[in-house]
Design an enzyme around this catalytic site. Sequence first.
Site, PDB file in Angstrom:
ATOM      1  N   CYS A 132     -10.177  -3.340  -5.244  1.00  0.00           N
ATOM      2  CA  CYS A 132      -9.190  -4.397  -5.476  1.00  0.00           C
ATOM      3  C   CYS A 132      -9.867  -5.698  -5.895  1.00  0.00           C
ATOM      4  O   CYS A 132      -9.362  -6.419  -6.759  1.00  0.00           O
ATOM      5  CB  CYS A 132      -8.340  -4.582  -4.231  1.00  0.00           C
ATOM      6  N   GLU A 187      -2.781  -4.325  -3.243  1.00  0.00           N
ATOM      7  CA  GLU A 187      -3.114  -5.214  -4.354  1.00  0.00           C
ATOM      8  C   GLU A 187      -2.919  -4.520  -5.702  1.00  0.00           C
ATOM      9  O   GLU A 187      -2.353  -5.108  -6.626  1.00  0.00           O
ATOM     10  CB  GLU A 187      -4.570  -5.691  -4.231  1.00  0.00           C
ATOM     11  N   CYS A 202     -10.751  -4.680  -0.708  1.00  0.00           N
ATOM     12  CA  CYS A 202     -11.849  -3.721  -0.830  1.00  0.00           C
ATOM     13  C   CYS A 202     -12.559  -3.934  -2.174  1.00  0.00           C
ATOM     14  O   CYS A 202     -12.068  -4.672  -3.030  1.00  0.00           O
ATOM     15  CB  CYS A 202     -11.302  -2.297  -0.735  1.00  0.00           C
ATOM     16  N   HIS A 242      -3.482   0.918  -3.427  1.00  0.00           N
ATOM     17  CA  HIS A 242      -3.615  -0.141  -2.423  1.00  0.00           C
ATOM     18  C   HIS A 242      -2.537  -1.186  -2.668  1.00  0.00           C
ATOM     19  O   HIS A 242      -1.928  -1.231  -3.749  1.00  0.00           O
ATOM     20  CB  HIS A 242      -4.993  -0.778  -2.529  1.00  0.00           C
ATOM     21  N   ASP A 272      -8.465   5.029   5.591  1.00  0.00           N
ATOM     22  CA  ASP A 272      -8.266   3.921   4.663  1.00  0.00           C
ATOM     23  C   ASP A 272      -9.557   3.151   4.387  1.00  0.00           C
ATOM     24  O   ASP A 272      -9.768   2.683   3.282  1.00  0.00           O
ATOM     25  CB  ASP A 272      -7.200   2.962   5.192  1.00  0.00           C
ATOM     26  N   SER A 277      -8.433  -8.514   3.674  1.00  0.00           N
ATOM     27  CA  SER A 277      -9.552  -8.760   2.768  1.00  0.00           C
ATOM     28  C   SER A 277      -9.675  -7.600   1.776  1.00  0.00           C
ATOM     29  O   SER A 277      -9.693  -6.438   2.177  1.00  0.00           O
ATOM     30  CB  SER A 277     -10.838  -8.900   3.590  1.00  0.00           C
ATOM     31  N   ASN A 335       0.838  -1.178   0.000  1.00  0.00           N
ATOM     32  CA  ASN A 335       0.000   0.000   0.000  1.00  0.00           C
ATOM     33  C   ASN A 335       0.885   1.245   0.000  1.00  0.00           C
ATOM     34  O   ASN A 335       1.817   1.347   0.801  1.00  0.00           O
ATOM     35  CB  ASN A 335      -0.899  -0.018   1.243  1.00  0.00           C
TER      36      ASN A 335
END
Length: 171
Positions: free
Chosen positions: A102, A74, A99, A72, A162, A97, A61
């Site tokens: 992503c 990912e 968002c 992010h 975030d 997990s 991130n």
Amino acid sequence: MDGNGAILEATAALEAMDRSTMEQLMAEARAEAERSWGEGGIPVGAVLAREDGSVVARGHNQRVQSGDPTSHGETQCIRNAGRRRDWRELTLVTTLSPCPMCAGTAVLLGFRRVLIGERRSYQGAEAWLTQSGIAVDCLDDDSCVALMERLQRQRPELWREDIGLPPAGGD
């Protein structure tokens, strides 16, 4: 493919990666999360890997560091992978997990699996991933939980930002 067919296909793909490989890949993603934290950012990291556990790309991130709200862990990992045609053969490994943004990228690219470190602190768009035929597994990794607890304890305003919440005591 209907929803049940997608779920069955996702489950079959999930069985191909063993627990040891999953844990090794999560350790790589955690290292990326720690890198972000060390840079003053949000401790979320990710890696893209093949079924044999070989890492294709990594990222963390960089929302705080770059000022880019789409940076992010990912998305940075995916950007670092560059242009490719083998997305459907890859597993996205992330410490938290994913968002909706992503998860949407994972659906668009058609990853075969998303491996999650923890979902206690934030439940992302996992149902969408599964409905789209992507295998989803959560290791419920205590080290990943500790990363997010540290963020919430030491930088609560950053955590709220975030996950899209207003500052505490304000709008």
